[in-house]
Design an enzyme around this catalytic site. Structure first.
Site, PDB file in Angstrom:
ATOM      1  N   SER A 125     -57.303  35.558 -15.215  1.00 17.70           N
ATOM      2  CA  SER A 125     -58.318  35.823 -14.193  1.00 17.70           C
ATOM      3  C   SER A 125     -57.668  36.447 -12.986  1.00 17.70           C
ATOM      4  CB  SER A 125     -58.948  34.480 -13.796  1.00 17.70           C
ATOM      5  OG  SER A 125     -59.699  34.607 -12.610  1.00 17.70           O
ATOM      6  N   TYR A 149     -58.211  25.064 -10.623  1.00 18.49           N
ATOM      7  CA  TYR A 149     -58.601  25.982 -11.717  1.00 18.49           C
ATOM      8  C   TYR A 149     -57.651  27.173 -11.760  1.00 18.49           C
ATOM      9  CZ  TYR A 149     -60.903  29.914 -13.969  1.00 18.49           C
ATOM     10  OH  TYR A 149     -61.155  31.016 -14.757  1.00 18.49           O
ATOM     11  N   LYS A 153     -54.789  28.665 -14.692  1.00 15.61           N
ATOM     12  CA  LYS A 153     -54.636  30.027 -15.240  1.00 15.61           C
ATOM     13  C   LYS A 153     -53.223  30.533 -14.985  1.00 15.61           C
ATOM     14  CE  LYS A 153     -58.473  30.399 -17.142  1.00 15.61           C
ATOM     15  NZ  LYS A 153     -58.553  30.534 -18.596  1.00 15.61           N
TER      16      LYS A 153
END
Ligand code: NAD
Ligand code: UFG
Length: 344
Positions: A125, A149, A153
């Site tokens: 991302s 989060y 990643k």
């Protein structure tokens, strides 16, 4: 053309990618625990493709599920979408996010290693760039994460870089998505967030369909052309085709980890997206400018040159296409794959 294991294939991006994989002749096996999706998405993939998918309801962090899959199929590659993705939830429940997102990465890589399948495409991302200040963003921008989060990643990428450094047989493509929106043009497949949407487009569309009163526009005083924040919205079908393109060039890529931005290279403001949506919907979408959302960057858009060149891929759909296709889905499926609540 090969058999591809798609983790999280019942989700928003995974389901659209399954359609594109089937269209390009791949055999698709999906594993998904349906924590944020519906088996109806798999049925929709099959309906719009006219092709079948093997679906396994299971958890990617469960080694025995993966071993069963690798024993039954000879996968040419894996595309790993399965993850939890709500930033706010990741702040409130960090262990759930680290456990799910990183547990599944490590378990999947171990299972792949033991099965001798070392070709992977990973859903990364633009969140790995933190809150960058100088758009456009290319892949050399310093990596940082600003919430749990985002750290899952970034750590996922780091685990893969370490693995590729240790074993030259791995080929891993890290696809860093910008802001995926839109839906399959058939109107049969689209994003189906649970609860109150965190993201702009699904919130806007739920307002347009009458499920919510008005769209809060977070911040009207940013130093941008109309005061609202800028993002690089990319049609989910373009994004899905980026995965097929990545599989298509795997043979040409040197071993190791390769990161690519998947974006259009064009930034749009929140109000530009609202206006584009209003045009395709044919009426105004009520909105109200409210306080900035904590942690939001001002302006983020991709430099997708590396993906354009190495993957021979480019996003072709514009903001109007994204709004039109998202509306085709939302207006015919106001409650997504679910049923309307009683009394609505
Ligand atoms: P999604 O929630 O619609 O899809 C994720 C799928 O993974 C869901 O079907 C969910 O049920 C499944 N899943 C989660 N944990 C699992 C587990 N342990 N085992 C099996 N299945 C599991 O999300 P999406 O928007 O399609 O995102 C797909 C991937 O792309 C994610 O990794 C996400 O972090 C990443 N990503 C998404 C965006 C975005 O804005 N949508 C942006 C950048 C990156
Ligand atoms: N926005 C609103 N109102 C809303 C929702 C969003 O005005 O109801 C605004 C946001 O403030 C932002 C823009 O619309 O300016 C886009 O917001 P999204 O939440 O749709 O997307 P983000 O760019 O904040 O986040 C996305 C992904 C994350 C990822 C992040 C960085 O959803 O997973 O990009 O790459 F981490």
């Amino acid at each position: 053309m090969s058999t591809v294991l798609v983790t999280g294939g019942a989700g928003f991006i995974g389901s659209h990618t399954c359609v594109e994989l089937l269209a390009s002749g791949h055999v698709v096996v999906v594993v998904d625990n349906l924590v944020n999706s519906s088996a109806r998405a798999i049925a929709a993939v099959e309906a719009v493709s006219g092709r079948g998918v093997t679906f396994v309801h299971g958890d990617v962090a469960d080694r025995s599920t993966l071993d069963g899959l690798f024993a039954r199929h000879g996968f040419g590659a894996v595309i790993h979408f399965a993850a939890l993705k709500a930033i706010g939830e990741s702040v409130a429940e960090p262990l759930r996010y680290y456990g799910n997102n990183l547990g599944s990465v490590v378990t999947l890589l171990e299972a792949m290693q033991d099965a001798g399948c070392r070709n992977l495409v990973f859903s990364s991302s633009a969140t790995v760039y933190g809150n960058p200040t100088n758009a456009p963003i290319d892949e050399t921008v310093r990596l940082e994460a600003v919430n749990p989060y985002g750290r899952t990643k970034l750590m996922g990428e780091e685990i893969m870089r370490d693995l590729c450094a240790a074993d030259q047989r791995w080929k891993i493509v890290l696809l860093r998505y910008f802001n995926p929106v839109g839906a399959h043009p058939s109107g049969e497949l689209g994003e189906d967030p649970r609860g109150i949407p965190n993201n702009l487009m699904p919130y806007l569309m739920q307002v347009a369909v009458g499920r919510r009163e008005k769209l809060p526009v977070f911040g009207g005083d940013y130093p941008t052309r109309d005061g609202t924040a800028i993002r690089d919205y990319i049609h989910v079908v373009d994004l899905a085709q980026g995965h097929v393109a990545a599989l298509g060039v795997l043979d040409e890529l040197a071993s190791g980890c390769h990161a690519f931005n998947l974006g259009t290279g064009t930034g749009s403001t929140v109000l530009e997206l609202v206006r584009a949506a209003e045009e395709v919907i044919g009426r105004p979408v009520p909105f109200e400018i409210v306080e900035r959302r904590a942690g939001d960057a001002v302006a983020v858009w991709a430099d997708p040159t590396r993906a354009n060149t190495a993957l021979r891929w480019r996003a072709t759909r514009d903001l109007r296409d994204m709004c039109r296709d998202h509306w085709a889905w939302q207006s015919t499926h106001p409650y997504g794959f679910g049923d309307a609540p009683e009394g609505s």
